[in-house]
Design a protein around this motif. Structure first.
Motif, PDB file in Angstrom:
ATOM      1  N   TRP A 176       0.860  -1.191   0.000  1.00 51.13           N
ATOM      2  CA  TRP A 176       0.000   0.000   0.000  1.00 51.13           C
ATOM      3  C   TRP A 176       0.885   1.226   0.000  1.00 51.13           C
ATOM      4  O   TRP A 176       1.836   1.320   0.771  1.00 51.13           O
ATOM      5  CB  TRP A 176      -0.900  -0.038   1.245  1.00 51.13           C
ATOM      6  N   PHE A 177       0.587   2.170  -0.889  1.00 46.53           N
ATOM      7  CA  PHE A 177       1.488   3.301  -1.093  1.00 46.53           C
ATOM      8  C   PHE A 177       1.179   4.520  -0.221  1.00 46.53           C
ATOM      9  O   PHE A 177       1.794   5.567  -0.394  1.00 46.53           O
ATOM     10  CB  PHE A 177       1.510   3.687  -2.583  1.00 46.53           C
ATOM     11  N   GLY A 178       0.226   4.386   0.670  1.00 50.54           N
ATOM     12  CA  GLY A 178      -0.036   5.492   1.600  1.00 50.54           C
ATOM     13  C   GLY A 178      -1.291   6.259   1.259  1.00 50.54           C
ATOM     14  O   GLY A 178      -1.730   6.275   0.107  1.00 50.54           O
ATOM     15  N   GLU A 179      -1.870   6.894   2.283  1.00 56.90           N
ATOM     16  CA  GLU A 179      -3.169   7.548   2.131  1.00 56.90           C
ATOM     17  C   GLU A 179      -3.209   8.563   0.985  1.00 56.90           C
ATOM     18  O   GLU A 179      -4.176   8.626   0.234  1.00 56.90           O
ATOM     19  CB  GLU A 179      -3.557   8.216   3.452  1.00 56.90           C
ATOM     20  N   GLU A 180      -2.143   9.331   0.839  1.00 57.57           N
ATOM     21  CA  GLU A 180      -2.149  10.358  -0.201  1.00 57.57           C
ATOM     22  C   GLU A 180      -1.688   9.835  -1.556  1.00 57.57           C
ATOM     23  O   GLU A 180      -1.843  10.480  -2.571  1.00 57.57           O
ATOM     24  CB  GLU A 180      -1.220  11.510   0.189  1.00 57.57           C
ATOM     25  N   ASN A 181      -1.119   8.658  -1.538  1.00 51.93           N
ATOM     26  CA  ASN A 181      -0.362   8.181  -2.678  1.00 51.93           C
ATOM     27  C   ASN A 181      -0.998   6.978  -3.381  1.00 51.93           C
ATOM     28  O   ASN A 181      -0.529   6.532  -4.406  1.00 51.93           O
ATOM     29  CB  ASN A 181       0.992   7.744  -2.104  1.00 51.93           C
ATOM     30  N   ASP A 182      -2.047   6.448  -2.760  1.00 54.29           N
ATOM     31  CA  ASP A 182      -2.634   5.201  -3.276  1.00 54.29           C
ATOM     32  C   ASP A 182      -4.138   5.402  -3.407  1.00 54.29           C
ATOM     33  O   ASP A 182      -4.772   5.945  -2.503  1.00 54.29           O
ATOM     34  CB  ASP A 182      -2.334   4.066  -2.274  1.00 54.29           C
ATOM     35  N   ARG A 183      -4.694   4.977  -4.540  1.00 55.93           N
ATOM     36  CA  ARG A 183      -6.150   5.117  -4.725  1.00 55.93           C
ATOM     37  C   ARG A 183      -6.901   4.071  -3.934  1.00 55.93           C
ATOM     38  O   ARG A 183      -8.119   4.148  -3.801  1.00 55.93           O
ATOM     39  CB  ARG A 183      -6.510   4.920  -6.196  1.00 55.93           C
ATOM     40  N   ILE A 184      -6.171   3.052  -3.476  1.00 51.05           N
ATOM     41  CA  ILE A 184      -6.854   1.943  -2.795  1.00 51.05           C
ATOM     42  C   ILE A 184      -6.931   2.221  -1.298  1.00 51.05           C
ATOM     43  O   ILE A 184      -5.903   2.383  -0.638  1.00 51.05           O
ATOM     44  CB  ILE A 184      -6.104   0.618  -3.058  1.00 51.05           C
ATOM     45  N   PRO A 185      -8.164   2.315  -0.768  1.00 51.58           N
ATOM     46  CA  PRO A 185      -8.273   2.587   0.661  1.00 51.58           C
ATOM     47  C   PRO A 185      -7.967   1.347   1.503  1.00 51.58           C
ATOM     48  O   PRO A 185      -8.189   0.210   1.062  1.00 51.58           O
ATOM     49  CB  PRO A 185      -9.730   3.015   0.835  1.00 51.58           C
ATOM     50  N   LEU A 186      -7.511   1.575   2.720  1.00 50.73           N
ATOM     51  CA  LEU A 186      -7.192   0.456   3.616  1.00 50.73           C
ATOM     52  C   LEU A 186      -8.411  -0.428   3.866  1.00 50.73           C
ATOM     53  O   LEU A 186      -8.299  -1.631   4.041  1.00 50.73           O
ATOM     54  CB  LEU A 186      -6.663   0.998   4.951  1.00 50.73           C
ATOM     55  N   GLU A 187      -9.573   0.212   3.842  1.00 54.83           N
ATOM     56  CA  GLU A 187     -10.819  -0.523   4.028  1.00 54.83           C
ATOM     57  C   GLU A 187     -10.944  -1.655   3.000  1.00 54.83           C
ATOM     58  O   GLU A 187     -11.379  -2.753   3.314  1.00 54.83           O
ATOM     59  CB  GLU A 187     -11.934   0.480   3.777  1.00 54.83           C
ATOM     60  N   HIS A 188     -10.558  -1.367   1.755  1.00 59.40           N
ATOM     61  CA  HIS A 188     -10.662  -2.387   0.709  1.00 59.40           C
ATOM     62  C   HIS A 188      -9.603  -3.474   0.893  1.00 59.40           C
ATOM     63  O   HIS A 188      -9.855  -4.648   0.627  1.00 59.40           O
ATOM     64  CB  HIS A 188     -10.523  -1.742  -0.677  1.00 59.40           C
ATOM     65  N   ILE A 189      -8.430  -3.066   1.335  1.00 56.75           N
ATOM     66  CA  ILE A 189      -7.369  -4.056   1.557  1.00 56.75           C
ATOM     67  C   ILE A 189      -7.804  -5.017   2.665  1.00 56.75           C
ATOM     68  O   ILE A 189      -7.624  -6.228   2.572  1.00 56.75           O
ATOM     69  CB  ILE A 189      -6.036  -3.344   1.891  1.00 56.75           C
ATOM     70  N   LYS A 190      -8.428  -4.451   3.671  1.00 54.88           N
ATOM     71  CA  LYS A 190      -8.891  -5.270   4.799  1.00 54.88           C
ATOM     72  C   LYS A 190      -9.938  -6.299   4.349  1.00 54.88           C
ATOM     73  O   LYS A 190     -10.096  -7.351   4.975  1.00 54.88           O
ATOM     74  CB  LYS A 190      -9.475  -4.322   5.866  1.00 54.88           C
ATOM     75  N   GLN A 191     -10.648  -5.994   3.259  1.00 57.06           N
ATOM     76  CA  GLN A 191     -11.688  -6.920   2.784  1.00 57.06           C
ATOM     77  C   GLN A 191     -11.134  -8.120   2.012  1.00 57.06           C
ATOM     78  O   GLN A 191     -11.867  -9.045   1.683  1.00 57.06           O
ATOM     79  CB  GLN A 191     -12.692  -6.151   1.902  1.00 57.06           C
TER      80      GLN A 191
END
Ligand code: DNO
Ligand code: MN
Length: 357
Positions: A7-22
């Motif tokens: 994950w490239f970071g909140e400002e740097n990645d379009r993918i939210p942590l919420e989706h990764i957690k899923q």
């Protein structure tokens, strides 16, 4: 095997942590502070900020990829000591928030290199592609321009600010041989590994990608023999590997499953992905499934299972599918499928193992 996702970071990645957690079975994010230039000490507030973000989503931050190594260290310049000092301070800070593994690489000038970031495939997906001939006949600046024409993103190490100094950098590497690179790597490891050990951190070098010289630059983390040599430079369990099946697999002579079995206790982080090779140095990144590429992912996962691998793993690059707009190689969908393929193989081996035992 502990599953993670880059994950490239909140400002740097379009993918939210919420989706990764899923994604089933993903326990942590593999992260970095991508805006901090190689060689600078990482600020504690920034490190803690990522830890808090991940905590909020129940994800760990055990693996950092990468803490990049400054070129002066790779070049063996006198200024390297200051950069190594900063590296050490960063290791100590990362240990404070519970980081367990640091991935890095020792490739001169560039990180991974491709000639096409969005090569169109028959099924309408796109993928990262490497064309050997094209690279031979193109100067790095020209390649950057062609690549950035159709992408908002660039490859790591190909950032415009760095490229401004590209000619200088090439000049500096002019007389650096592979043996010099080995010496400079050893110098770095001798300073850094004892600190990692004291701080409970395992270092995992990422292989060169592709595992052969590009633009005439020396590359050494490329095959089994060299991995063996690397591990002996500082023979300490903390001096280990990020074994990347896709990077090594771009050379059909590399048998990654055999490397898993040989270096098992020194593999701290597994990058698992497939590539299709064409025998002339060209390769395309495919889905993780064994049948889709030239790397036997099933056999590699089986090898990890056999050696009782308890380290961290992540799917590596994926294709760009289902119309997803994403940074090259790092969309959500195909990497999510990758995770599920890896679990599918792993879980069935686990079950069969139990039945046999
Ligand atoms: C390629 C990727 C690389 C890797 C860095 C590690 O296979 O995993 O981008 O992250 O080279 O430093
Ligand atoms: Mn990798």
């Amino acid at each position: 095997m502990k599953m993670t996702m880059r994950w490239f970071g909140e400002e740097n990645d379009r993918i939210p942590l919420e989706h990764i957690k899923q994604i089933p079975g993903v326990e942590g994010v593999v992260w970095s502070l991508h805006d901090i230039p190689a060689g600078d000490e990482w600020p504690m507030e920034r490190i803690s900020e990522v830890k808090e973000q991940a905590d909020r989503h129940g994800l760990n931050i055990d693996v950092v990829e990468s803490v990049n190594v400054h070129e002066d260290i790779k070049l063996g310049l006198p200024t390297r000591d200051q950069y190594i000092e900063n590296y050490i301070k960063t290791i100590e800070k990362l240990a404070k928030v519970g980081v367990k593994v640091i991935c890095y690489n020792f490739m001169p000038v560039f990180d991974w290199t491709r000639t096409d970031l969005f090569k169109e495939m028959e099924d309408g997906s796109t993928a990262l592609f490497f064309e050997n001939e094209k690279l031979k006949n193109i100067d790095p600046m020209e390649l950057v321009n062609t690549i950035s024409e159709n992408s908002a993103y660039t490859m790591p190490g190909w950032e415009p600010e760095r490229l401004a100094h590209l000619a200088d950098l090439f000049e500096k590497y002019k007389n650096v041989t592979e043996e010099d690179l080995w010496d400079n790597l050893q110098y770095f490891l001798e300073k850094v590994i004892p600190v990692a050990r004291e701080n409970g951190i395992k270092m995992g070098i990422h292989p060169d990608d592709p595992p052969f010289s590009v633009f005439g630059l020396p590359r050494i983390i490329t095959n089994k023999q060299n991995l063996e040599r690397f591990l002996k430079l500082v023979d300490d369990p903390c001096n280990g590997l990020t074994l990347c099946s896709g990077s090594l697999g771009a050379n059909p002579e590399n048998d990654v499953a055999d490397m898993v079995r040989t270096f098992a206790d020194r593999i701290h982080f597994a990058h698992i992905r497939n590539v299709k090779t064409y025998g002339n140095g060209d390769f395309i990144e495919t889905s993780h499934r064994t049948q889709d590429g030239s790397v036997d992912i099933y056999e590699i996962v089986k090898a990890y299972h056999e050696v009782g691998f308890t380290g961290y793993a992540r799917p590596d690059h994926g294709r760009h599918i289902w119309g997803e707009e994403c940074r090259p190689g790092y969309g959500l969908y195909d990497r999510g499928l990758g995770v599920m393929y890896l679990w599918g193989v792993w879980d069935s081996l686990q079950r069969l193992g139990k039945e046999v035992n």
